[in-house]
Design an enzyme around this catalytic site. Structure first.
Site, PDB file in Angstrom:
ATOM      1  N   ASP A 159      -9.117   0.495   5.078  1.00 13.66           N
ATOM      2  CA  ASP A 159     -10.111   1.551   5.202  1.00 13.66           C
ATOM      3  C   ASP A 159     -10.738   1.600   6.582  1.00 13.66           C
ATOM      4  O   ASP A 159     -11.516   2.492   6.893  1.00 13.66           O
ATOM      5  CB  ASP A 159     -11.193   1.371   4.140  1.00 13.66           C
ATOM      6  N   GLY A 160     -10.442   0.575   7.365  1.00 15.22           N
ATOM      7  CA  GLY A 160     -10.960   0.579   8.730  1.00 15.22           C
ATOM      8  C   GLY A 160     -12.428   0.255   8.818  1.00 15.22           C
ATOM      9  O   GLY A 160     -13.105   0.714   9.733  1.00 15.22           O
TER      10      GLY A 160
ATOM     11  N   ASN B  44       0.805  -1.214   0.000  1.00 15.16           N
ATOM     12  CA  ASN B  44       0.000   0.000   0.000  1.00 15.16           C
ATOM     13  C   ASN B  44       0.842   1.270   0.000  1.00 15.16           C
ATOM     14  O   ASN B  44       0.375   2.331  -0.395  1.00 15.16           O
ATOM     15  CB  ASN B  44      -0.922   0.003   1.227  1.00 15.16           C
TER      16      ASN B  44
ATOM     17  N   ASP C 147     -13.528  -3.168   7.701  1.00 17.86           N
ATOM     18  CA  ASP C 147     -13.716  -4.620   7.692  1.00 17.86           C
ATOM     19  C   ASP C 147     -12.970  -5.299   8.842  1.00 17.86           C
ATOM     20  O   ASP C 147     -13.552  -5.611   9.855  1.00 17.86           O
ATOM     21  CB  ASP C 147     -13.270  -5.202   6.353  1.00 17.86           C
TER      22      ASP C 147
ATOM     23  N   ILE D 210     -10.468  -9.027   2.108  1.00 19.98           N
ATOM     24  CA  ILE D 210     -11.806  -9.564   1.844  1.00 19.98           C
ATOM     25  C   ILE D 210     -11.815 -10.577   0.705  1.00 19.98           C
ATOM     26  O   ILE D 210     -12.641 -11.473   0.693  1.00 19.98           O
ATOM     27  CB  ILE D 210     -12.827  -8.434   1.553  1.00 19.98           C
TER      28      ILE D 210
ATOM     29  N   CYS E 257      -6.970  -1.030   9.480  1.00 22.16           N
ATOM     30  CA  CYS E 257      -6.554  -1.957   8.416  1.00 22.16           C
ATOM     31  C   CYS E 257      -6.318  -1.060   7.213  1.00 22.16           C
ATOM     32  O   CYS E 257      -5.530  -0.140   7.314  1.00 22.16           O
ATOM     33  CB  CYS E 257      -7.610  -3.029   8.184  1.00 22.16           C
TER      34      CYS E 257
ATOM     35  N   LYS F 283     -19.632  -1.664   5.274  1.00 21.84           N
ATOM     36  CA  LYS F 283     -20.435  -1.555   4.056  1.00 21.84           C
ATOM     37  C   LYS F 283     -21.314  -2.790   3.879  1.00 21.84           C
ATOM     38  O   LYS F 283     -21.058  -3.651   3.043  1.00 21.84           O
ATOM     39  CB  LYS F 283     -19.520  -1.362   2.853  1.00 21.84           C
TER      40      LYS F 283
END
Lengths: 641, 781
Positions: free
Chosen positions: A340-341, A250, A343, A276, A338, A380
């Site tokens: 995006d924070g 990243n 999941d 995911i 993580c 989400k």
């Protein structure tokens, strides 16, 4: 309704997934919301209802001599294998379902048409049942260190967060805003859980936009503020829940992770939960193992291991446990992120909270936890659950994993949870069902725009109403808060049959302790009420006679007119099927010393059945008297009179 | 062989004279000095008051009658963790002719409650439980697996004892006298691998007992009245209980004249006279004539037999036997023969599986195999074997339950696999065997009386490695699996099963010490003819394992009681009255018999087997479709059963699906500190259920008291059945001491990390790795 071509198909066969039993014959109905299969041959009407929203994949298999097979996989892990005689019908059903199971617009979701005939006011109250602000007050926030901020009142700082957020008092608005600009999707560090006992806190955010060397003063100040909000500890743990490799990759995209040198007093830690996509594929492999017909021990264990599913569950559990240990044992605050924070971070934070705080292990508390960590903080749901026809790459069993972690904890600590497995499964079902508005949309902002609270119902009051079904009869509430310390060695993680083979009748244990205990507990409560009523009535000689004779009856086990006093409860016991009712009756039987009468009951199974129903109510009295010892005390007095 | 050992031996021979006339079952003996134990003085219990123990001296070892201290070493350190010595305990290491004992005044760190065994204290290990003794000198980097009669050239700094129950115990001799250390290592190795059966402690104990006038062994509670199936009447009662009217007890083997591995009395078809049996016996392996096990109320029977020796008369004798068995069926409806050797894993494979499982549970399961736990578990094959035995037994029950066809279990000798299958089948079919008393009688009937070779299979003497096989453990594991799936069907708990397993390793009890009852009698007679033992009757008085009060207090024994058990009285057993049952209508030609066997997964019928009767060639029964494959047929039967409501007093069938076969945590992981779940595990649920059951029990007794004040005096009524009782806990709730290992506590046994969870130690990675390989490392010579 416009998508339904053929609403009714007759002579449809439903195949059993595991046995070569003769398929059941019945009629298939297609409604706006459900696919219903009604068995035709049985005496008792037996129906299988499948919600369209639960359908995850549809397959039309090659035509066979018996007809055209239609295989339906559901998100709650039901697999239905129909054979429809005419190919034409099969195709109609297939194309209707294909459309119905993948709504395009939110408005097509079941919640917007579901009408439980509830008063408008009650609906509103239902939505207000869980209040995040009250929950923070319960934790002891706001306090000298933490306060609520209005920085996101209109979702201007972060549109995926909720509007009411808690931050360190020390952090000024410019710090917050500056920090949010340095965090992926603007998700700056906010309070997730405050541990009253030692002022340590769990905070959550998304990854920093650090790239290879970028720094942000406000973000550093923000972490410093978190650190100084916990005077007992000099360090803050920063937990990056990703594998190190992913986090490093990243960096190339201008994101990444905190550099320990730039922040004062942080301790940085990777915990290595996969993303995911890995999780989605892992679940797929797990389900393939579930579908093996009579696997050998070897196929099963190797398949299970190769799916990696339990390893991922363990990783989540390990991370949650790590955080709860840091908070409870080292008095240290923890910041979790993580990418995006929304999941891995949610999974881990909510798990840590649940380990730390026994409130989240109650029926109501668990709702609050889901509402606080998952719903309000922008997990989400719609994308992860695939509520609408959207990018399949966004679908991932993040919430399923969380639920499974809770189940593993329940296995390890059978008396620490107020709720039982059914409760977990029920919630898991409704994540996908879209029957209630709670999980529709991807953020609070989106839900407000959809006017969810005005147009749909909330799941929580609906669950609370049925809570007796979800109670764990072994639950032992303790006066003091206990921190759970699970053992995360690999042999503590086993395949969850109750979830993944839930609809395969041949896979469930023939006898469930919990079920029989639960039935007994429920009946006990009902009878307590009955006795309470009886106690309040003035005592006529007849009734006192009843109370006096009750115990004698217990040992004689014979029908006598007195049982009719308990007519009401007898009705309720008759609903229960043999094993359940018997279970408790016989539990008590065992304990009694009378042996001869038991022989009588078991002479013939038919007799047994009726006798058990009868003696059940007696049993309940035994249980009941246990709950209400006054009853016993009263007896001798009355005798004297 | 060291001279010291010979001395010990001689002392042991002398000892009984010194020890005679001592009162009571238990006494305390104070060892006098380090390394010198043979001539220890024997004190009466009164004289060893606690005040006499010196400050550095640990408390006295509790010795049993006939038990002697053979070696002792003081200032020994018992290691608790591999990576730190912070928690180590200091004390005296003793070896007696019964156990290895470690006496310490130190309190084990983090120790919570433990189930107390009256025979073995917290740090004790029975000699028969020792699997391997390893002496180590870390300075010289030497290590040696000690055999029974070996020398030890180096001075040991460390002694590691690997136990058969998955424990690893490690002692260090840094502060102790090197000579006494060397000696005790050798003594432990020597005594844990005795060269003769008669050196096992049970014999010394029985010798004492026979001289004791007060007989504490066969007291009133002797074995909870478990029938031992050593007498005619035990078998007769069993026939009557099951209603097997066409079977009779035969005394053809009285004094073991026919077979040395069969019991003196056993049950045979009524149609065979003793003369016939005598004639048939030589053609069976070990002269093991078919032996009746059980009878279903519909008329079919369960029979086990050895293979017939190949030869001219094989077919003739086989036919004769099968015919007799078929004749004993009221419908004469044929028999199903299952060749267990062909359908189940061999003895060697089962043993190898356990060895791998042990390796996995103790060594590999934590850090290194984290990723591969499941496939490692698979590789052990243990669960697969457990499942196979359950599956095969469940399938065979269908012949009896659904088809009313008698089943014959056939095996080479009929003393190994058939023990497991016969007993598991009976547990599934007959609720009587799911009571504690019934279960004990089942073990007695199908294992002890039927001649399971416990001595060889348990490897009590440490030199029958090739014969060793944990079939009894496999059986207990099968029972545990059933108990998991039917938590209310059994009167006993998993703790009972674990305790029973452990008891096979206590050489005090006669139950699991011999290969056959004949061997026990033989040994007694030999001893009697030596004059070293007078035995009344023909047998030694070794207490049966069922004498639970020898091991546990009454309170602790209540932990055997399953609070969920759905009881039904077993009155039909005691009075010896024939249980009435309905005879099904005889609608099948009574002269028809056929034999079914399995060939290539399909059922094969041999209607012409009985040559005389092949005129009748009708189908044996309406629903037996021979063109249906066997698997399909069995599956259909299972499905029918599963679709019916559960009757806990009828047949129970487990799910044999892979997810349902689980690792028996309590048995295999209880000694592993890392596997503990603090304040959790099944025990916390057990605790809650017990309290509920106790609640009800208390109330009932109060109600009874109110209505029948006269009856309450009887102790039977007032004896609490639950281990956990409300009055013990009050409002405080669950005691803090629970862990998933309860009632055992792994603390005090060696763990890889210190209990506080500091990083992994290096010790086990190197030293313990080799276990349980039995190869001797020849570092020394």
């Amino acid at each position: 309704m416009e998508h339904i071509i053929t609403p009714k198909v007759e002579y449809v066969k439903l195949l059993d997934r595991f046995t070569s039993k003769k398929p059941t014959l019945g009629t298939l109905y297609l409604t706006a919301t459900h696919l219903i299969f009604v068995e035709s041959s049985t005496d008792i009407r037996k129906e299988t209802w499948i919600l369209h929203h639960h359908i995850s994949t549809l397959e039309k298999l090659p035509l066979t001599s018996a007809g055209c097979p239609l295989l339906i996989h559901c998100k709650n892990f039901r697999v239905a294998h129909f054979v429809i005689t005419r190919e034409r019908d099969c195709h109609d059903v297939y194309s209707s379902l294909l459309r119905l199971s993948q709504p395009v617009e939110y408005e097509e979701l079941y919640a917007f048409s579901y009408n439980p005939k509830q008063k408008e006011m009650d609906r509103g109250i239902g939505w207000k049942m869980i209040n995040i602000r009250e929950e923070f007050q319960r934790m002891g926030v706001p306090n000298v260190h933490w306060e609520q901020t209005d920085v996101n009142e209109n979702y201007e700082t972060c549109n995926t967060y909720s509007s009411s957020l808690y931050v360190p008092r020390e952090a000024t608005k410019p710090t917050i805003v500056g920090s949010s600009k340095f965090r992926s999707k603007g998700r700056f560090p906010v309070l997730s859980y405050f541990f009253k006992a030692n002022n340590a806190a769990i905070c959550r955010c998304s990854q920093p936009l650090s790239g290879f060397s970028t720094r942000c003063v406000e973000d550093e100040q923000m972490l410093q503020a978190i650190n100084s909000s916990n005077p007992d500890s000099s360090v803050v743990y920063v937990v990056d829940t990703r594998p190190k490799l992913n986090a490093m990759a990243n960096r190339a995209a201008g994101k990444g992770y905190e550099n320990e040198d730039n922040y004062s007093n942080i301790r940085f830690q990777f915990v290595g939960i996969e993303n995911i996509h890995v999780m989605r594929n892992s679940l797929q492999k797990l389900l393939e193992v579930c579908e093996l017909k009579t696997p050998s021990m070897s196929d099963f264990l190797t398949g299970l291991e190769n799916s990696g599913w339990l390893r991922h569950i363990k990783a989540v559990m390990d991370a949650g446990f790590f955080i709860s240990k840091a908070v409870a044992e080292e008095n240290a605050s923890v910041l979790v992120h993580c990418s995006d924070g929304w999941d891995r971070t949610v999974q881990v934070c909510s798990l840590a909270g649940l380990l730390l705080d026994s409130y989240y292990r109650t029926i109501k508390g668990f709702m609050v936890l889901i509402e606080k960590e998952w719903i309000s903080m922008g997990h989400k749901f719609s994308q992860r659950c695939g509520h609408r026809d959207s990018d399949p790459k966004e679908i991932s069993p993040v919430f399923t994993q969380f639920i499974e972690c809770i189940w593993h904890l329940m296995e390890q600590f059978p008396c620490s949870f107020e709720f039982n497995e059914t409760y977990l499964l029920e919630i898991h079902d409704h994540i996908y069902s879209c029957q209630f508005g709670n999980f529709i949309g991807n953020s609070q902002k989106e839900r407000q725009e959809l006017k969810i609270q005005e147009r749909t119902h909330s799941l929580w009051p609906f669950l609370l109403e049925k809570q007796y079904q979800y109670r764990n009869p072994l639950y032992k509430p303790s006066a003091i808060n206990t921190v759970l310390k699970p053992n995360t060695a690999p042999f503590n993680f086993r395949f969850w049959c109750g979830m993944y083979n839930r609809f395969d009748r041949g896979m469930q244990p023939k006898q469930s302790v919990l079920e029989s205990l639960q039935a007994a507990m429920k009946q006990k409560t009902e009878l307590e009420e009955t006795v309470e009523d009886l106690n309040q009535k003035p005592l006529h000689p007849d009734e006192s006679h009843f109370t006096l004779n009750l115990p004698t009856k217990l040992s004689n086990e014979e029908h006598s007119p007195q049982t009719e006093v308990l007519g009401a409860t007898q009705d309720s016991t008759e609903e229960h099927k043999g094993p359940l009712a018997n279970g408790m009756q016989e539990l008590v039987e065992t304990i009694s010393d009378g042996t001869e009468e038991r022989e009588n009951i078991l002479d013939s199974s038919l007799m047994h059945q009726s006798a058990s129903n009868h003696s059940d109510s007696l049993t309940l009295n035994k249980l009941n008297t246990q709950g209400d010892e006054e009853q016993l005390e009263i007896c001798p007095n009355k005798d004297e009179k | 062989r060291p001279g010291t050992d010979r001395d010990r031996e001689r002392e042991r021979e002398r000892e009984p004279a010194m020890m005679s006339g001592r009162p009571g079952l238990r006494s305390s003996v104070r060892a006098v000095g380090p390394g010198f134990a043979g001539s220890n003085c024997c004190l009466s219990p009164q004289s060893c008051s606690p005040g006499r123990a010196g400050p550095r001296r640990p408390s006295e070892a509790a010795l049993l009658p006939g038990e002697l201290v053979v070696s002792e070493s003081s200032n020994v350190r018992k290691c608790i963790a591999t990576d730190t010595c912070a928690h180590d305990l200091y004390g005296t290491l003793l070896c007696t002719n019964f156990k290895i004992s470690f006496l310490t005044n130190n309190v084990t760190p983090f120790q919570k409650c433990q189930y107390r065994n009256l025979l073995l204290a917290e740090h004790d290990v029975a000699l028969t439980c020792v699997e391997q003794v390893v002496a180590v000198n870390d300075a010289k980097k030497k290590r040696k697996v000690l055999g029974p009669t070996q020398h030890l050239k180096f001075k040991p700094t460390e002694l590691i004892i690997y136990c058969k129950d998955f424990r690893i115990i490690r002692f260090r001799f840094d502060e102790s006298d090197p000579e006494s250390a060397r000696k005790i290592c050798l003594v432990i190795a020597h005594y844990s691998q005795p060269k003769d059966l008669r050196l096992l402690f049970g014999f010394a104990f029985a010798r004492e007992q026979s001289q004791d006038s007060a007989d504490g062994v066969n007291g009133p509670d002797s074995g909870w009245q478990t029938p031992l199936f050593e007498t005619y009447s035990d078998w007769d009662r069993e026939i009557k209980r099951t209603g097997a009217s066409e079977w009779r007890v035969s005394s053809v083997n009285e004094n073991y004249t026919t077979s040395t591995s069969l019991p003196e009395y056993f049950v045979v078809p009524s149609s065979l006279a003793d003369e016939d049996l005598k004639q048939l016996a030589p053609s069976f392996n070990g002269a093991r004539i078919p032996m009746w096990c059980w009878h279903h109320w519909t008329g079919c029977a369960l029979v086990r037999m050895a293979n017939i020796k190949p030869g001219m008369q094989l077919r003739k004798h086989d036919r004769r036997i099968l015919q007799a068995i078929a004749q004993s069926h009221p419908e004469k409806s044929g028999v199903f023969k299952s060749d267990l050797d062909k359908s189940l894993p061999r003895v060697l494979e089962v043993q190898a599986a356990l060895v791998r499982l042990k390796q996995l549970c103790i060594h590999d399961s934590f850090e290194e195999t984290e990723e591969k736990w499941l496939s490692s578990l698979e590789n052990t094959r243990w669960l697969e074997y457990v499942r196979l035995f359950l599956k095969h037994s469940a399938e065979l029950t269908q012949w009896m339950y659904n088809k009313n066809i008698s089943v014959i279990l056939q095996e080479e000798e009929g003393r190994d696999l058939s023990c497991v299958v016969a007993s598991v089948m009976q547990l599934m079919l007959d609720p009587h065997f799911r009571t504690t008393r019934g279960f004990q009688s089942l073990v007695q009937k199908e294992w002890v009386a039927a001649g399971h070779r416990f001595l060889d299979r348990c490897n009590h003497l440490g030199h029958s490695d090739k014969e060793e096989c944990p079939l009894f453990l496999l059986f207990l594991d099968c029972v545990w699996q059933l108990l998991q799936q039917f938590p209310a069907a059994f009167e006993f708990t998993e703790t009972y099963l674990t305790v029973l397993y452990d008891s096979t390793r206590i050489s005090l009890f006669g139950t699991f010490l011999f290969n056959s009852h004949h061997q026990k009698v033989q040994q007694s007679q030999d001893l009697a003819s030596n004059g070293s033992l007078q035995c009344e009757g023909k047998c030694l008085k070794l207490p049966p394992v069922w004498n639970w009060s020898l091991q546990f207090t009454d309170k602790d024994l209540t932990l055997f009681n399953n609070p969920l058990y759905i009881g039904k009285s077993v009155t039909c057993v005691q009075n010896g009255t024939i249980k009435s049952f309905k005879r099904p209508k005889k609608n099948i030609s009574s002269c028809f018999c056929s034999v079914y066997t399995v060939k290539n997964g399909r059922l094969s019928n041999q209607p012409d087997f009985f040559t005389r009767k092949n005129s009748t060639t009708q189908r044996p029964s309406r629903d037996l479709e021979l063109n249906e494959s066997l698997d399909q047929y069995v599956e259909r039967c299972f499905r029918d059963w599963f679709s019916k409501p559960l009757d806990l007093h009828g047949l129970i069938l487990p799910y044999m699906g892979s997810p349902h076969t689980r690792l028996w945590r309590q048995c295999y992981l209880r000694w592993i500190p890392e596997a503990q779940i603090t304040n959790g595990g099944f025990i916390s649920a057990f605790h809650q259920i017990s309290l509920l059951a106790d609640n009800i029990e208390t109330l009932q007794s109060r109600l009874r008291q109110y209505h029948h004040p006269l009856l309450t005096g009887s102790p039977h009524v007032n004896k609490p059945r639950m281990y956990f009782r409300n009055e013990d806990f009050g409002e405080a709730g669950m005691p803090d001491c629970f862990s998933s290992s309860f009632p055992y506590s792994p603390i005090g046994n060696l763990c890889r990390r210190s209990i506080l969870g500091t990083p992994l130690g290096k010790f086990l990675l190197t030293a313990a790795r080799m276990w349980p390989s039995t190869e001797t490392l020849a570092n020394e010579d």
